[in-house]
Design an enzyme around this catalytic site. Structure first.
Site, PDB file in Angstrom:
ATOM      1  N   ASN A 199       3.217  -6.835  -5.489  1.00 16.97           N
ATOM      2  CA  ASN A 199       3.059  -8.027  -4.664  1.00 16.97           C
ATOM      3  C   ASN A 199       1.589  -8.430  -4.655  1.00 16.97           C
ATOM      4  O   ASN A 199       0.712  -7.584  -4.837  1.00 16.97           O
ATOM      5  CB  ASN A 199       3.512  -7.719  -3.227  1.00 16.97           C
ATOM      6  CG  ASN A 199       3.308  -8.900  -2.274  1.00 16.97           C
ATOM      7  OD1 ASN A 199       3.631 -10.044  -2.612  1.00 16.97           O
ATOM      8  ND2 ASN A 199       2.776  -8.632  -1.089  1.00 16.97           N
ATOM      9  N   HIS A 225      -0.999 -10.139  -1.958  1.00 19.66           N
ATOM     10  CA  HIS A 225      -1.102 -10.467  -0.549  1.00 19.66           C
ATOM     11  C   HIS A 225      -2.465 -11.100  -0.291  1.00 19.66           C
ATOM     12  O   HIS A 225      -3.487 -10.570  -0.734  1.00 19.66           O
ATOM     13  CB  HIS A 225      -0.927  -9.211   0.303  1.00 19.66           C
ATOM     14  CG  HIS A 225      -1.022  -9.482   1.762  1.00 19.66           C
ATOM     15  ND1 HIS A 225       0.008 -10.063   2.472  1.00 19.66           N
ATOM     16  CD2 HIS A 225      -2.028  -9.303   2.643  1.00 19.66           C
ATOM     17  CE1 HIS A 225      -0.373 -10.216   3.733  1.00 19.66           C
ATOM     18  NE2 HIS A 225      -1.591  -9.763   3.861  1.00 19.66           N
TER      19      HIS A 225
END
Ligand code: NHR
Ligand code: GAR
Length: 214
Positions: free
Chosen positions: A109, A111
């Site tokens: 991911n 972020h």
């Protein structure tokens, strides 16, 4: 991954990180975005995928459906692409432990904060409100603890006095587009591993602020 690394990208919105990864994959033939999946039918990233002739799917949450039921449908959509790597790029749904554990070590991911600072949402506004002098983005392995998986690579940007959340977000975005394709490339080269909850590049433990060359 004997040949090219098969990448599936999950999105919810604009897809500028998706675009950076598509463009990066065009440059180095190690990785191939084989599918893009959105939980939002209106996500502009789906149009980006069409422009690059990449297959897309939409997995829209049904009313009353549990997170487990949604994630099972999401997993079925992902499995059609037989991916080596799952990339969350502005995907705005929290995933269940079962889902994350199924793909553990194969799901990353990006972020928009210097993790462990500012997990969750509205990170740019929160960094400004806290009077921080710097901010940034983190690429991390996804684990069942939200935004708490081991960091792989961070990019820092300064915060200036007159910054609004929008201006700061744009500065962070530019850095995201540089670091995310690089991490996808490392993974494709099989240089990046998750082992017992920690991230390694070329067999060397990556520190808490991500990879930093000596
Ligand atoms: N799932 C797990 N298990 N672990 C992580 O680290 C995850 C994850 C799912 C998504 C991205 C994450 C981010 O980078 C991500 C990391 C959405 C929310 C959220 O609160 C929080 C963090 C992230 C993504 N989503 C709301 C929800 O109820 C919906 C918010 C909305 O639709 O606007 O799912 O920040
Ligand atoms: C990116 O800034 C990413 O860090 C952030 O959403 C943006 C998506 O932009 N992710 C999250 O906030 C996850 N909760 P994009 O759609 O243009 O790539």
């Amino acid at each position: 991954m004997p040949s090219s690394c098969r990448v599936v990208v999950l999105i919810s919105g604009n897809g500028t990180n998706l675009q950076a990864i598509i463009d990066g994959c065009d440059d180095n033939l190690l990785a191939d975005v084989v599918g893009v999946i959105s939980n939002k039918p209106e996500a502009y990233g789906l149009i980006r995928a069409h422009h690059s002739e990449i297959d897309t799917s939409c997995v829209i949450a049904h009313r009353g459906e549990s997170r487990a039921q949604y994630d099972a449908r999401l997993m079925a959509a992902i499995e059609r692409y037989q991916p080596d790597l799952i990339v969350l790029a502005g995907f705005m749904r929290i995933l269940t432990d079962d889902f994350v554990n199924h793909y553990l070590g194969r799901i990353i991911n990006i972020h928009p904060s210097l993790l462990p600072k500012y997990t969750g949402l509205n990170t740019h506004q929160r960094a400004i409100a806290a009077n921080d002098s710097e901010h940034g983005a983190s690429v991390h392995f996804v684990t069942s603890e939200l935004d708490a998986g081991p960091v792989i690579l961070q990019a820092k940007v300064p915060i200036y006095e007159d910054d609004t959340a929008e201006i700061l977000a744009a500065r962070v975005h530019e850095q995201e587009h540089a670091i995310y394709p690089l991490v996808v490339k490392w993974f494709s080269q099989q240089r990046l591993k998750l082992h017992e909850g920690q991230a390694y590049l070329d067999g060397t433990l990556i520190g808490p602020s991500g990879y930093a060359p000596d």
